[in-house]
Every structure is written in structure tokens, then in C-alpha cells.
Design a protein around this motif. Structure first.
Motif, PDB file in Angstrom:
ATOM      1  N   VAL A 191       0.857  -1.190   0.211  1.00  0.00           N
ATOM      2  CA  VAL A 191       0.083  -0.126   0.124  1.00  0.00           C
ATOM      3  C   VAL A 191       0.804   1.205   0.026  1.00  0.00           C
ATOM      4  O   VAL A 191       1.799   1.373   0.869  1.00  0.00           O
ATOM      5  CB  VAL A 191      -0.843   0.146   1.037  1.00  0.00           C
ATOM      6  CG1 VAL A 191      -1.636   1.066   1.173  1.00  0.00           C
ATOM      7  CG2 VAL A 191      -1.721  -1.304   1.214  1.00  0.00           C
ATOM      8  N   ASP A 192       0.662   2.262  -1.179  1.00  0.00           N
ATOM      9  CA  ASP A 192       1.457   3.423  -1.135  1.00  0.00           C
ATOM     10  C   ASP A 192       0.528   4.452  -1.891  1.00  0.00           C
ATOM     11  O   ASP A 192      -0.563   4.104  -2.243  1.00  0.00           O
ATOM     12  CB  ASP A 192       3.051   2.936  -1.925  1.00  0.00           C
ATOM     13  CG  ASP A 192       2.602   2.443  -3.323  1.00  0.00           C
ATOM     14  OD1 ASP A 192       1.692   2.725  -3.995  1.00  0.00           O
ATOM     15  OD2 ASP A 192       3.635   1.620  -3.496  1.00  0.00           O
ATOM     16  N   ILE A 193       1.369   5.478  -2.116  1.00  0.00           N
ATOM     17  CA  ILE A 193       0.636   6.730  -2.829  1.00  0.00           C
ATOM     18  C   ILE A 193       0.087   6.337  -4.132  1.00  0.00           C
ATOM     19  O   ILE A 193      -1.079   6.768  -4.703  1.00  0.00           O
ATOM     20  CB  ILE A 193       1.496   7.740  -2.852  1.00  0.00           C
ATOM     21  CG1 ILE A 193       0.882   8.974  -3.427  1.00  0.00           C
ATOM     22  CG2 ILE A 193       2.514   7.476  -4.020  1.00  0.00           C
ATOM     23  CD1 ILE A 193      -0.273   9.671  -2.360  1.00  0.00           C
ATOM     24  N   SER A 194       0.432   5.132  -4.779  1.00  0.00           N
ATOM     25  CA  SER A 194       0.037   4.713  -6.171  1.00  0.00           C
ATOM     26  C   SER A 194      -1.527   4.122  -6.092  1.00  0.00           C
ATOM     27  O   SER A 194      -2.402   4.102  -6.912  1.00  0.00           O
ATOM     28  CB  SER A 194       0.916   3.784  -6.690  1.00  0.00           C
ATOM     29  OG  SER A 194       0.824   2.602  -6.012  1.00  0.00           O
ATOM     30  N   ALA A 201      -9.580   6.918  -0.941  1.00  0.00           N
ATOM     31  CA  ALA A 201      -8.552   7.510  -1.649  1.00  0.00           C
ATOM     32  C   ALA A 201      -7.727   8.501  -0.426  1.00  0.00           C
ATOM     33  O   ALA A 201      -6.576   8.406  -0.323  1.00  0.00           O
ATOM     34  CB  ALA A 201      -8.798   8.241  -2.945  1.00  0.00           C
ATOM     35  N   MET A 202      -8.494   9.326   0.101  1.00  0.00           N
ATOM     36  CA  MET A 202      -7.977  10.284   0.825  1.00  0.00           C
ATOM     37  C   MET A 202      -7.311   9.660   2.121  1.00  0.00           C
ATOM     38  O   MET A 202      -6.425  10.009   2.781  1.00  0.00           O
ATOM     39  CB  MET A 202      -9.062  11.209   1.360  1.00  0.00           C
ATOM     40  CG  MET A 202      -9.668  12.035   0.208  1.00  0.00           C
ATOM     41  SD  MET A 202      -8.367  12.798  -0.792  1.00  0.00           S
ATOM     42  CE  MET A 202      -7.835  13.835   0.566  1.00  0.00           C
ATOM     43  N   TRP A 249      -2.569   8.781   5.094  1.00  0.00           N
ATOM     44  CA  TRP A 249      -1.813   7.864   5.687  1.00  0.00           C
ATOM     45  C   TRP A 249      -0.429   7.706   5.269  1.00  0.00           C
ATOM     46  O   TRP A 249       0.580   7.828   6.124  1.00  0.00           O
ATOM     47  CB  TRP A 249      -2.143   6.522   5.700  1.00  0.00           C
ATOM     48  CG  TRP A 249      -1.480   5.462   6.377  1.00  0.00           C
ATOM     49  CD1 TRP A 249      -0.712   5.162   7.424  1.00  0.00           C
ATOM     50  CD2 TRP A 249      -0.643   4.492   5.499  1.00  0.00           C
ATOM     51  NE1 TRP A 249      -0.127   4.159   7.618  1.00  0.00           N
ATOM     52  CE2 TRP A 249      -0.022   3.774   6.658  1.00  0.00           C
ATOM     53  CE3 TRP A 249      -0.697   3.785   4.313  1.00  0.00           C
ATOM     54  CZ2 TRP A 249       0.663   2.675   6.055  1.00  0.00           C
ATOM     55  CZ3 TRP A 249      -0.043   2.844   4.028  1.00  0.00           C
ATOM     56  CH2 TRP A 249       0.815   2.278   4.719  1.00  0.00           C
ATOM     57  N   ARG A 250       0.147   7.871   4.035  1.00  0.00           N
ATOM     58  CA  ARG A 250       1.347   7.850   3.505  1.00  0.00           C
ATOM     59  C   ARG A 250       1.952   9.122   3.535  1.00  0.00           C
ATOM     60  O   ARG A 250       3.275   9.194   3.758  1.00  0.00           O
ATOM     61  CB  ARG A 250       1.229   7.526   2.088  1.00  0.00           C
ATOM     62  CG  ARG A 250       0.687   5.842   1.738  1.00  0.00           C
ATOM     63  CD  ARG A 250       1.470   5.084   2.734  1.00  0.00           C
ATOM     64  NE  ARG A 250       3.012   5.152   2.097  1.00  0.00           N
ATOM     65  CZ  ARG A 250       3.998   4.284   2.649  1.00  0.00           C
ATOM     66  NH1 ARG A 250       3.799   3.735   3.685  1.00  0.00           N
ATOM     67  NH2 ARG A 250       5.067   4.436   2.206  1.00  0.00           N
ATOM     68  N   LEU A 251       1.363  10.263   3.516  1.00  0.00           N
ATOM     69  CA  LEU A 251       1.925  11.646   3.293  1.00  0.00           C
ATOM     70  C   LEU A 251       1.733  12.696   4.751  1.00  0.00           C
ATOM     71  O   LEU A 251       2.561  13.677   4.856  1.00  0.00           O
ATOM     72  CB  LEU A 251       1.581  12.227   2.268  1.00  0.00           C
ATOM     73  CG  LEU A 251       1.752  11.559   0.787  1.00  0.00           C
ATOM     74  CD1 LEU A 251       1.265  12.552  -0.326  1.00  0.00           C
ATOM     75  CD2 LEU A 251       3.295  11.387   0.466  1.00  0.00           C
ATOM     76  N   LEU A 252       0.748  12.335   5.297  1.00  0.00           N
ATOM     77  CA  LEU A 252       0.571  13.329   6.423  1.00  0.00           C
ATOM     78  C   LEU A 252       0.198  12.626   7.727  1.00  0.00           C
ATOM     79  O   LEU A 252      -0.247  13.224   8.687  1.00  0.00           O
ATOM     80  CB  LEU A 252      -0.873  14.177   5.849  1.00  0.00           C
ATOM     81  CG  LEU A 252      -0.843  14.822   4.836  1.00  0.00           C
ATOM     82  CD1 LEU A 252      -2.244  15.520   4.230  1.00  0.00           C
ATOM     83  CD2 LEU A 252       0.163  16.105   4.834  1.00  0.00           C
TER      84      LEU A 252
END
Length: 246
Positions: A172-175, A210-211, A216-219
Motif C-alpha cells: 500500500v502506497d501513494i499509487s 483514496a484520501m 496515511w502515506r503523506l500526512l
């Protein structure tokens, strides 16, 4: 009664409601409905497959006496509504009087892939002394007609997946968040595991998923809900492919 269970876990559980009703024979001159004062019963099962874990009286009032016993092959119950005789109950329609909870015996469903059928049967030999199935009217015991029950346990095998792994790659990542946005709003490719795309586990696949992944990945937002970070199966999950586990 059909019961679906997780075939991967090889364990089943269910609850069976027991009802009493009186047949209307008033056309032949008999009293209907009768005011009952209590009842007793015993219900057996195959103890190589099932065990009864609990029984609960579900009368519309609190009886003065309601005691049951659970045995390896069944259970018994005796109920007296009122020691003073002030409480009665008419069964002019079907009324649930007890709910019995069951679970499968450890290992009994090991390797089962198809349906497993078993019976719940009324039994006047359970207990010591044996508890006979009767309904009490005017201080006398009436023997009712009993209907046995058939339980069909059906194994359901669900595909393991990782929550949030919407594009089915190595994790699980930004993609995955971008995949969700493209699928939902830009006509992008569709996956075959909506449950994996339901990152927040609320039962729907939408913008919030999606959010959830992006935050989770960026914030430093919350991680996807279980099953995560390991793959696992969820009974009834909409997931048709095994490729959603890295």
C-alpha cells in the motif's frame, strides 16, 4: 436453517430461536387461545459436530422460575411464569420463548468444503430426571407437537486481501490512492477487489478511501483498517482475485 461460515477458519456458530404457537381449533368448540402457565423442553444435537454454548429465555416478561441445563448432547429448560398464578401467556400466534447459541466442535469442520447437515431434535430423555416437553394449562400438562429443525452449515471461502492495496501490487502506497481517484473519477482501470479499495473499512468504496491512503502515506494519518498490514480473508468481502496479497 442455512448457516454460512468462514471455510478458512473451519469454525461455525449460529443461534436458533424456539417458538411456541397454538393451533386454532375453536371451530370444533375448543377454547382458543389457552392461557398457559409454563412449559418445559429438551432439545438434542449431534455432539460430535455441535455444542450448545448458551440458552436465553426471551419471554415478554420475567418469569418467577426459568432454569436450564446444558449437556454435551443437548439442553433442557423449565419455566414457571408465576408461583402465585398471576401471570399467564396465550400463544395465539408464534412467540419466541428461548434462543439457543451453538458453535461447532473444534476440528469437526476440518477440511469441509461442501454443506454439512445436522438436526436439532426434541428429546425427552435429557437430564436427570429426564425433562419432558410439556406446556402447562390450568395446572395440567399438555404434550405439544414438536417440529425438529435441520441446520445446514455451508463453508464459504473468501479471497485474502490487504486493505488499501487497491491496485494489487506489492503493498500500500501513494499509487493506490491515485489508482482509486482515477478509477472513481477519470475512467481508469477497475480492480477486482472492492474490499481492498475500501481502505477505511466502512463498507463503501469512495473518495474517502483514496484520501485515507494519501493522508496515511503523506500526512501521518491513520493506517488502513484490518486486514492490514497482513493479508487475511473477511467473510463476505467483495474480492475476486488472489493478486491483492503481495
Amino acid at each position: 436453517m442455512a448457516v454460512n461460515y468462514d471455510g478458512n477458519a473451519e469454525e461455525a456458530s449460529f443461534s436458533a430461536g424456539i417458538e411456541i404457537s397454538e393451533v386454532d381449533l375453536s371451530a370444533s368448540g375448543t377454547v382458543f387461545p389457552n392461557d398457559t402457565q409454563g412449559f418445559s423442553m429438551g432439545l438434542g444435537h449431534d455432539n460430535s459436530l455441535l455444542e450448545c454454548t448458551n440458552t436465553e429465555v426471551t419471554l415478554p416478561f420475567d418469569a418467577d422460575f426459568a432454569e436450564g441445563q446444558i449437556y454435551s448432547g443437548g439442553w433442557t429448560l423449565g419455566v414457571v411464569y408465576s408461583f402465585s398464578g398471576g401471570q399467564t401467556l396465550a400463544f395465539d400466534g408464534a412467540i419466541e420463548v428461548v434462543v439457543a447459541d451453538y458453535s461447532s466442535v473444534a476440528g469437526a469442520l476440518s477440511g469441509a468444503t461442501g454443506p454439512t447437515t445436522t438436526d436439532l431434535t426434541w428429546d425427552n430423555t435429557l437430564g436427570s430426571p429426564p425433562v419432558e416437553g410439556v406446556v402447562v394449562v390450568n395446572g395440567g400438562s399438555l404434550t405439544p407437537t414438536f417440529d425438529d429443525g435441520t441446520i445446514t452449515l455451508q463453508a464459504v471461502f473468501d479471497t485474502p486481501f490487504m486493505r488499501g492495496n487497491c491496485n494489487g501490487n506489492s503493498g500500500v502506497d501513494i499509487s493506490d490512492g491515485i489508482w482509486m481517484l482515477q478509477e472513481l473519477y477519470l475512467g481508469g482501470p477497475s480492480g477486482t477487489c472492492a474490499a481492498a479499495c475500501d481502505a477505511n473499512g466502512d463498507g463503501t468504496y469512495s473518495l474517502t478511501d483514496a484520501m485515507h491512503v494519501i493522508y496515511w502515506r503523506l500526512l501521518d494519518g491513520p493506517a488502513p483498517t484490518a486486514p492490514f498490514p497482513e493479508c487475511d480473508a473477511v467473510v463476505g468481502a467483495d474480492c475476486d482475485a488472489a493478486s491483492y496479497c503481495p
